[in-house]
Design an enzyme around this catalytic site. Structure first.
Site, PDB file in Angstrom:
ATOM      1  N   LYS A  35      16.986  20.783  54.519  1.00 12.01           N
ATOM      2  CA  LYS A  35      18.178  21.074  53.711  1.00 12.01           C
ATOM      3  C   LYS A  35      19.185  19.918  53.773  1.00 12.01           C
ATOM      4  O   LYS A  35      19.680  19.462  52.752  1.00 12.01           O
ATOM      5  CB  LYS A  35      18.865  22.355  54.205  1.00 12.01           C
ATOM      6  CG  LYS A  35      18.053  23.612  54.001  1.00 12.01           C
ATOM      7  CD  LYS A  35      18.830  24.845  54.436  1.00 12.01           C
ATOM      8  CE  LYS A  35      19.151  24.881  55.922  1.00 12.01           C
ATOM      9  NZ  LYS A  35      17.970  24.884  56.809  1.00 12.01           N
ATOM     10  N   THR A  36      19.476  19.485  54.982  1.00 12.44           N
ATOM     11  CA  THR A  36      20.455  18.421  55.125  1.00 12.44           C
ATOM     12  C   THR A  36      19.925  17.128  54.502  1.00 12.44           C
ATOM     13  O   THR A  36      20.639  16.398  53.829  1.00 12.44           O
ATOM     14  CB  THR A  36      20.798  18.212  56.615  1.00 12.44           C
ATOM     15  OG1 THR A  36      21.283  19.454  57.130  1.00 12.44           O
ATOM     16  CG2 THR A  36      21.864  17.155  56.801  1.00 12.44           C
ATOM     17  N   ASP A 220      27.023  21.755  53.113  1.00 10.87           N
ATOM     18  CA  ASP A 220      25.951  22.056  54.073  1.00 10.87           C
ATOM     19  C   ASP A 220      26.387  23.259  54.929  1.00 10.87           C
ATOM     20  O   ASP A 220      27.577  23.522  55.069  1.00 10.87           O
ATOM     21  CB  ASP A 220      25.708  20.833  54.971  1.00 10.87           C
ATOM     22  CG  ASP A 220      24.332  20.870  55.645  1.00 10.87           C
ATOM     23  OD1 ASP A 220      23.605  21.863  55.457  1.00 10.87           O
ATOM     24  OD2 ASP A 220      23.995  19.893  56.347  1.00 10.87           O
ATOM     25  N   GLU A 221      25.427  23.963  55.502  1.00  8.85           N
ATOM     26  CA  GLU A 221      25.716  25.102  56.394  1.00  8.85           C
ATOM     27  C   GLU A 221      26.630  26.128  55.713  1.00  8.85           C
ATOM     28  O   GLU A 221      27.577  26.635  56.321  1.00  8.85           O
ATOM     29  CB  GLU A 221      26.380  24.617  57.695  1.00  8.85           C
ATOM     30  CG  GLU A 221      25.635  23.511  58.423  1.00  8.85           C
ATOM     31  CD  GLU A 221      24.522  24.010  59.326  1.00  8.85           C
ATOM     32  OE1 GLU A 221      24.215  25.228  59.297  1.00  8.85           O
ATOM     33  OE2 GLU A 221      23.944  23.176  60.042  1.00  8.85           O
ATOM     34  N   GLN A 251      20.816  31.503  60.112  1.00  4.45           N
ATOM     35  CA  GLN A 251      21.550  30.665  61.057  1.00  4.45           C
ATOM     36  C   GLN A 251      23.047  30.899  60.974  1.00  4.45           C
ATOM     37  O   GLN A 251      23.836  30.044  61.353  1.00  4.45           O
ATOM     38  CB  GLN A 251      21.231  29.189  60.816  1.00  4.45           C
ATOM     39  CG  GLN A 251      19.779  28.858  61.112  1.00  4.45           C
ATOM     40  CD  GLN A 251      19.514  27.363  61.000  1.00  4.45           C
ATOM     41  OE1 GLN A 251      19.944  26.576  61.831  1.00  4.45           O
ATOM     42  NE2 GLN A 251      18.814  26.976  59.952  1.00  4.45           N
ATOM     43  N   ARG A 607      15.817  24.059  67.310  1.00  3.18           N
ATOM     44  CA  ARG A 607      16.278  22.681  67.550  1.00  3.18           C
ATOM     45  C   ARG A 607      15.147  21.839  68.113  1.00  3.18           C
ATOM     46  O   ARG A 607      15.183  20.620  68.088  1.00  3.18           O
ATOM     47  CB  ARG A 607      17.451  22.643  68.562  1.00  3.18           C
ATOM     48  CG  ARG A 607      18.734  23.343  68.162  1.00  3.18           C
ATOM     49  CD  ARG A 607      19.205  22.983  66.801  1.00  3.18           C
ATOM     50  NE  ARG A 607      18.773  23.997  65.846  1.00  3.18           N
ATOM     51  CZ  ARG A 607      18.722  23.801  64.524  1.00  3.18           C
ATOM     52  NH1 ARG A 607      19.033  22.624  64.020  1.00  3.18           N
ATOM     53  NH2 ARG A 607      18.327  24.745  63.703  1.00  3.18           N
TER      54      ARG A 607
END
Ligand code: ATP
Ligand code: MG
Length: 722
Positions: A35-36, A220-221, A251, A607
């Site tokens: 995504k990022t 983002d996020e 998330q 992560r």
């Protein structure tokens, strides 16, 4: 022009998102699916292929660290650093806008950001000023309430309290606090956003200006945005602006701070975006990914998605049951040493934990073993006492009306100004509705203070005024250095603390001077006509939560699970998976919170790229007591076939690992099921379960007030009451 490098290393779905021509786009996808990466490529694509001016783009991320990385990545892709591109956090971006339009929103040019510690102190002061009972109106709770109102866009006059006197008093505190901030030119974090939203909402010319400027907004996020942030985004994009939003409902971990995962569905409703789903994970081994998917499957409030990987199965997840938290730390650091021994680098390893206090044990062992490490969060550089003291002097130079800064250093170092004198100054400030600095000056002019105290205050005021004159044309570094010298903070700490602590503080003050010397003012701040000093102060307040030291050294990374969001590491340790710690006690009691904790677990696991260790300790010191804990329910949710249990060491071995001498305990503890016992902290309770013998003996007690606890008999010093 060859733009293929912008699309290489993207899969079809990612490419579709990057090049998409639809009005608005939503990328909804799981962890590590790119995504990022897609968002970064999108920025480069718009600039290079669609010739969008970098000035016309606004990109929002969650941390300053992520913003820095994003800027660097875009620069790499384009081969130049794009000038004028706004990449930042919501707070950073709002701060910039407020600086540019300070007079339009009724703020002085010198306005200061209040970090949350300053905010807390100020609210406590307000409650005292109003002569209210601090038991009925605890400052911490009021701080939460005020921020919550602001996050929801509510000013005191918008709050209905009808005829509930307690609620009415809370609103009065909010109003008093807010008036105070206005008078002193102080802006708290939530206010940064609220003011900006009000500016854009109430000032059509400004709104039009930004809506025309920002043709593209990228976020983002997105799952962790709150109501006000979403309102801001809507105002900025207007009718024409195009939105590019990426996020993952699994998330969403900031619900406790007002984030609304519902913003995702609101966005779909309000903007009708094209939705792209990314399903391939590029980050983790198949084993890690499957385990994370299985854990998050236990949540039933999911939007639902698939994640798969072409990656290898990789190693099993190691599960380590430590006898004590000390042993857990020893084990983890030993595994990091293995990693380094095999040619790995320390910075590839991350230790993740639920609460800041857990870092201490790891730090101890890392220090002992001589391994460099960096803690994110926790005691942050700009939050250390000596740094805040020095910064308070700097703030007063910049803005004499900064009352919290005045309060902080009026008697630091001690100059014989007592609480009575300060109270006298506060009274004067209250009745005349002026700042403490101005009130103090008035009192001196009118000789309204006892001689000794008056002299002391006068010399303080002179010191500030003189410093200001002396540094009027000095560089930021020289100003900082003059401030640290004139304030004599080093000497002050040396006179009242152990030498090693005082030395650390002096080193920190030197580090602060270095930070000021090497401070590079962001080009945008300079364009906005901001003095370097103002930029520096703002950055210190905004970045307090993230930075420690300057460069990216090769050191082990320690951080909370929350601050690990968006990052990735080859080697990850998740420590302290114990009921009550993670999931956190508070969340076990509230159902909605439990799924947020599980999402946090999912964030932590995802992560990891290559190797993941999960550990828990059967006993740990909490609140001065050694408490027995049970493994987290999340441990039970890990699929057995993906786990390799590292055999716990025998309890006897634990003695060598720093657990220290343990008191003898007789096998016959004399307790019985159903018996009544007393405990110093937890009060009276009933024994509901007994296990183990000797040093291992543990007991579960159902306390009347404190609820059910497992305790180690050898440490608990229970009193038999039957
Ligand atoms: P998170 O949800 O944790 O924020 P994300 O969806 O933003 O994750 P990224 O951080 O963008 O994921 O990507 C995860 C990793 O996968 C990164 O190392 C990234 O470089 C890599 N990656 C992403 N897409 C590809 C691809 N098409 N080919 C190779 N590597 C990729
Ligand atoms: Mg990401």
């Amino acid at each position: 022009m060859d733009v293929s490098h912008l699309l290489d290393e993207l899969n079809d779905a990612q490419r579709e998102a990057v090049t998409g021509d639809a009005g608005h786009l939503l990328v909804l996808a799981g962890a590590g699916s790119g995504k990022t990466r897609v968002l970064v490529h999108r920025i480069a694509w718009l600039i290079q292929v669609h010739h969008v001016s970098p000035m016309g783009l606004l990109a929002v991320t969650f941390t300053n660290k992520a913003a820095g990385e994003m800027r660097a990545r875009v620069g790499e892709l384009l081969g130049i650093r794009p000038e004028g591109l706004w990449i930042g956090t919501f707070h950073g971006i709002c701060h910039r806008m407020l600086r540019m339009h300070a007079d339009e929103v009724g703020l002085p040019d010198t306005f200061q950001i209040l970090d949350s510690d300053d905010q807390y102190r100020l609210i406590r002061r307000v409650i005292r000023d109003m002569e209210l009972d601090e038991g009925q109106f605890p400052a911490r709770a009021m701080q939460g309430l005020i921020n919550h109102h602001k996050d929801e866009g509510r000013r005191p006059e918008n709050i209905e309290h009808l005829d509930n006197p307690h609620a009415a008093q809370q609103v009065a505190i909010y109003r008093y606090y807010q008036d105070y901030c206005e008078r002193s030119g102080l802006v708290d974090f939530a206010e940064l956003l609220l003011r900006t939203v009000e500016l854009l909402r109430d000032n059509p010319a400004r709104r039009r200006h930004y809506q025309e400027r920002f043709g593209h907004t990228l976020i983002d996020e997105f799952q962790d945005t709150n109501r006000l942030q979403y309102a801001l985004v809507r105002l900025l994009s207007g009718e024409q602006g195009r939105m590019f939003v990426v996020g993952d409902d699994d998330q969403s971990i900031y619900g406790w701070r007002g984030a609304r995962v519902e913003n995702v569905s609101d966005f779909v409703r309000d903007f009708d975006p094209q939705v792209v789903r990314l399903e391939q994970n590029y980050r983790s081994t198949a084993t890690i990914l499957e385990a994370a998917n299985r854990v998050i499957d236990h949540n039933d409030d999911r939007m639902g998605k698939n994640l798969w990987t072409e990656g290898e199965a990789g190693e099993p997840i190691r599960l380590f049951a430590a006898w004590s938290a000390e042993e857990e730390a020893d084990y983890i650091i030993a595994r990091i040493q293995d990693w380094i021994g095999q040619g790995g680098s320390p910075s590839e390893a991350a230790i993740l934990y639920r609460s800041n206090a857990q870092s201490r044990l790891f730090e101890q062992v890392l220090l002992r073993e001589g391994i460099d490490y960096r803690v994110y969060g926790g005691q942050r550089f700009f939050e250390r006492a000596e740094i805040k003291d020095a910064m308070a002097y700097l703030r007063l130079l910049h803005n004499r009306n900064d009352d919290p800064a005045f309060e902080r250093v009026i008697n630091v170092p001690a100059r014989g100004i007592g609480e009575r004198t300060v109270e006298r100054v506060r009274e004067q400030a209250r009745s005349r509705k002026i700042s403490l600095f101005a009130a103090a000056s008035e009192l001196i002019a009118a000789q309204g203070l006892p001689a000794r105290a008056g002299k002391a205050i006068e010399s303080f005021i002179e010191k500030i005024n003189m410093l200001d004159e002396q540094t009027a044309n000095a560089s930021l570094g020289d100003t900082m250095s003059a401030v640290v010298r004139a304030a004599q903070l080093g000497e002050w700490y040396r006179g009242r603390e152990a030498p090693d602590r005082a030395e650390t503080r002096e080193e920190n003050l030197e580090e602060l001077v270095r930070a000021a010397e090497s401070f590079e003012q962001p080009a945008e701040d300079e364009q906005a006509g901001l003095a370097p000093l103002a930029s520096f102060l703002a950055q210190a307040a905004l970045e307090a939560g993230e930075h420690q030291g300057q460069s990216w050294q090769d050191c082990v990374q320690l951080m909370t699970l929350h601050s690990a969001k968006g990052l990735e590491f080859p080697l990850v340790f998740m420590a302290g998976l114990e009921e009550g710690l993670f999931p956190h006690q508070k969340s076990v009691e509230e159902p909605g919170r439990l799924s947020e904790e599980r999402r946090l677990c999912y964030v932590g696991m995802t992560r990891a790229m290559q190797r993941l260790y999960i550990s828990f300790a059967e006993s740990r010191y909490l609140h001065g007591q050694r408490i027995l804990s049970r493994p987290s329910r999340f441990v039970d949710e890990l699929p057995a076939h993906l786990i390799e249990q590292v055999r716990p060491r025998q309890p006897a071995a634990a003695t060598q690992t720093g657990l220290g001498a343990r008191p003898d305990s007789s096998a016959d503890h004399g307790l019985r099921l159903g018996g009544t016992v007393g405990h110093q902290r937890f009060g009276i309770g009933t024994v509901v379960s007994l296990e183990g013998q000797g040093d291992n003996a543990r007991v579960q007690v159902n306390f009347e007030q404190a609820g059910s606890k497992w305790l180690v008999l050898a440490y608990a010093s229970l009193e038999r009451l039957d």
